[in-house]
Scaffold this motif. Structure first.
Motif, PDB file in Angstrom:
ATOM      1  N   LEU A 118       0.865  -1.103   0.032  1.00 34.98           N
ATOM      2  CA  LEU A 118       0.262   0.009  -0.480  1.00 34.98           C
ATOM      3  C   LEU A 118       1.163   1.337  -0.331  1.00 34.98           C
ATOM      4  N   LYS A 119       1.508   1.396   0.801  1.00 34.37           N
ATOM      5  CA  LYS A 119       2.701   2.610   0.982  1.00 34.37           C
ATOM      6  C   LYS A 119       3.210   2.856  -0.467  1.00 34.37           C
ATOM      7  N   ALA A 120       3.974   1.637  -1.739  1.00 32.18           N
ATOM      8  CA  ALA A 120       4.344   1.985  -3.081  1.00 32.18           C
ATOM      9  C   ALA A 120       3.230   2.790  -3.749  1.00 32.18           C
ATOM     10  N   LEU A 121       2.315   1.729  -3.171  1.00 32.06           N
ATOM     11  CA  LEU A 121       0.707   2.371  -4.057  1.00 32.06           C
ATOM     12  C   LEU A 121       0.738   3.865  -3.726  1.00 32.06           C
ATOM     13  N   ARG A 122       0.708   4.426  -2.560  1.00 30.46           N
ATOM     14  CA  ARG A 122       0.431   6.138  -2.615  1.00 30.46           C
ATOM     15  C   ARG A 122       1.536   6.767  -2.949  1.00 30.46           C
TER      16      ARG A 122
END
Ligand code: ADP
Ligand code: MG
Length: 573
Positions: A118-122
């Motif tokens: 999720l972090k990388a997507l954000r």
């Protein structure tokens, strides 16, 4: 043609060229030389080439080149069949993007924490590489948006379809813009792929790199008709009769890799399974042991053996017949590498004759029929092995102490040296008896009452543990094997580790695989794709389900009724 193409003539950005140079790539491979210009121009591509021909760079380099680095949303989606392949492709992207600033690559696969993903997507990853299962999860959760995707790649498409990901792939495709660029790369071209292509890649450029037939030519190919002899018995015979250095045995399912491996281990072979349930490390360790001679045989599934390159492999055994000619070529290509010769043996059951025909037609190769090695041949072979071990020992080891001991023993025990030698030989061959017993034949169709005794006739089992229940699992009669193996068993592949559960309803109760799937799916809301391998036995059945089932669910399953009987589900082992 590809000889004259250089990377710098391909109009890739200097940053990408720098990365390629850093990796030591000198010239583009054929598939790269042919695909890169089309992909740079935004065209759809259908790329067909053997494993190891550099397909990853064929799509990764041009797609990276076309990324808008300032835009922080998913632009490229690559779907790969397994965790390992997804990680591998993501790593390749990262290497190729090393000097292209502002590119973020995100592998998403089961088993990795959602938090990281999720972090990388954000943070605006532009390149997403994932397995269909996990990508679906993110889409359903709304954490991954593909509406601005500019390109999508189906990598190892044949494997993805074989593993039953077709529905997921199509669902994912439906959530991407219609005008995106679509690419499909595959080592083989089964019918299913052709139909995908006519649906999604209508105007695609077709690039195919001719398979090098040299491997096939350097491999001697034979088949054996499995009539009334258990394949397990037969494989022991063949392995004892063949001269080989190392062997790879192909079976259909992950379960079979373990079962056959256990069976052969009990028969005294140095053997291990190689399957997709094992993590990357465990697989690498097994391959390393095979390479350095600590192992002689691996039992593998097609997926796990992809790209396997072990020079000492000189015998491929197709214990279960491959799906098609392409898969066959793939398998036997594990031997006869780098100018060596190899042998490929194919087991064909009576109802698989048409598949043999397809393979012969598809490969245009001669596959000669062989008979089960006779007891004489096997006995001869064992004698030779024993003789060579004895000679080597006498020549290479310091056995003076033992010579004296032998003299002492003959004197003390009043034995002739022949009797002493005979007794020692008897002990020495106990592990792998020189005398070979006839292989018991199976009745064509076992009378119903006899079925429960199946597999008890294993007199070749040297450890004499054949009455142990577990030992008989690899011993299913060929006819029941057919009924027990259902295509669905590959589905749970990407759904993480599984446990095997036993339910007390079997074939004698009239149960069918679909009844079990239905009951589990409905009663516990477990989507059918999470239901793995189901095997029907006479009085019970087994089913693979995701690991760590909550106790309440398991308790519920004890009471669920199918065919008027309670399932009484329990964890196996
Ligand atoms: P495939 O997907 O066709 O099986 P890969 O893309 O995994 O093949 O590439 C196989 C290996 O070849 C990788 O180690 C990759 O780094 C290397 N490789 C790819 N292209 C080149 C090239 N042009 N020159 C040298 N090595 C290459
Ligand atoms: Mg690849």
């Amino acid at each position: 043609m590809s000889e004259s193409v250089t990377f710098s003539s391909l109009e890739l950005s200097p940053a990408i060229l720098q990365a390629v140079e850093k990796l030591g790539y000198e010239t583009p491979s054929e598939i790269q030389a042919k695909c890169i210009p089309y992909l740079l121009a935004g065209k759809d591509v259908l790329g067909l080439a053997q494993t190891g021909t550099g397909k990853t760079a064929a799509f990764a380099l041009p797609l990276l080149n076309n990324i808008d680095v300032k835009a922080k949303y998913p632009q490229i989606l690559v779907l790969a069949p397994t965790r390992e392949l997804a990680i591998q492709v993501a790593e390749a992207f990262e290497q190729y993007a090393k000097f292209t600033h502002g590119v973020k690559v995100l592998p998403i696969y089961g088993g990795q924490s959602y938090g990281i993903q999720l972090k990388a997507l954000r943070e605006g990853a532009q390149v997403i590489v994932g397995t269909p299962g996990r990508v679906m999860d993110h889409l359903n959760k709304g954490t991954l948006k593909l509406d601005r995707l500019s390109a999508m790649v189906l990598d190892e498409a044949d494997e993805m379809l074989r593993m039953g990901f077709i529905d997921d792939v199509e669902t994912i495709m439906a959530k991407t813009p219609a005008d995106k660029q679509t690419c499909l790369f595959s080592a083989t071209m089964p019918k299913q792929i052709q139909s995908i292509c006519s649906k999604y890649l209508e105007n695609a450029e077709h690039v195919s790199v001719a398979a090098r037939n040299s491997t096939v030519e350097s491999v001697e190919q034979v088949f054996w008709m499995a009539g009334h002899v258990h394949k397990n018995k037969a494989i022991v015979r063949f392995l004892q009769a063949e001269n080989y250095d190392a062997s790879i045995v192909f079976v259909r399912t992950r379960n079979d890799t373990v079962q056959l491996s256990e069976y052969l281990e009990r028969a005294g072979f140095s053997v291990a399974p190689l399957n997709g349930d094992m993590n990357q490390q465990a697989r690498e360790r097994t391959i390393e042991r095979l390479k350095n001679g600590m192992l002689d045989i691996v039992i593998a599934t097609d997926v796990a053996a992809r790209g396997l390159d072990v020079p000492r492999l000189d015998l491929v055994i197709n214990y279960d017949i491959p799906q098609d000619a392409e898969a066959y070529v793939h398998r036997i290509g594990r031997t006869g590498r780098a100018g060596r010769t190899g042998k490929a043996l194919l087991f064909v059951k009576r109802n698989e004759r048409y598949m043999l025909k397809n393979i012969v037609r598809g490969t245009k190769s001669d596959i000669a029929e062989v008979q089960l090695p006779s007891t004489d041949i096997v006995q001869q072979k064992r004698l030779e092995t024993l003789a060579s071990t004895l000679t080597k020992t006498a020549e290479l080891q310091d056995i003076r102490f033992y010579n004296e001991l032998a003299e002492k023993l003959t004197a003390e025990l009043g034995l002739s040296s022949d009797s002493l030698a005979g007794a020692l030989l008897y002990l020495a061959q106990k592990q792998s008896p020189i005398k070979v017993e006839e292989v018991p034949k199976m009745p064509e169709r076992a009378p119903r009452g006899d079925r429960n005794d199946r597999g008890r006739g294993d007199r070749n089992d040297r450890n004499g543990r054949d009455r142990n229940n577990r030992n008989n699992r690899g011993e299913r009669s060929e006819s029941s094997q057919d009924r027990e193996r259902k295509p669905r068993e590959r589905r749970s592949k990407d759904n993480g580790p599984v446990d095997t559960y036993r339910i007390e309803i079997g074939r004698d109760d009239g149960v069918q695989v679909k009844n079990i799937v239905g009951a589990i799916a409905n009663e516990a809301d477990i989507p059918s794709k999470f239901i793995g391998d189901i095997r029907l036995h006479d009085d019970h059945s087994t089913v693979e389900l995701p690991q760590n089932m909550p106790e309440a669910t398991l308790n519920h399953f004890k009471t669920v009724v199918i065919c008027q009987k309670q399932m009484k589900m329990s964890l196996k082992k």
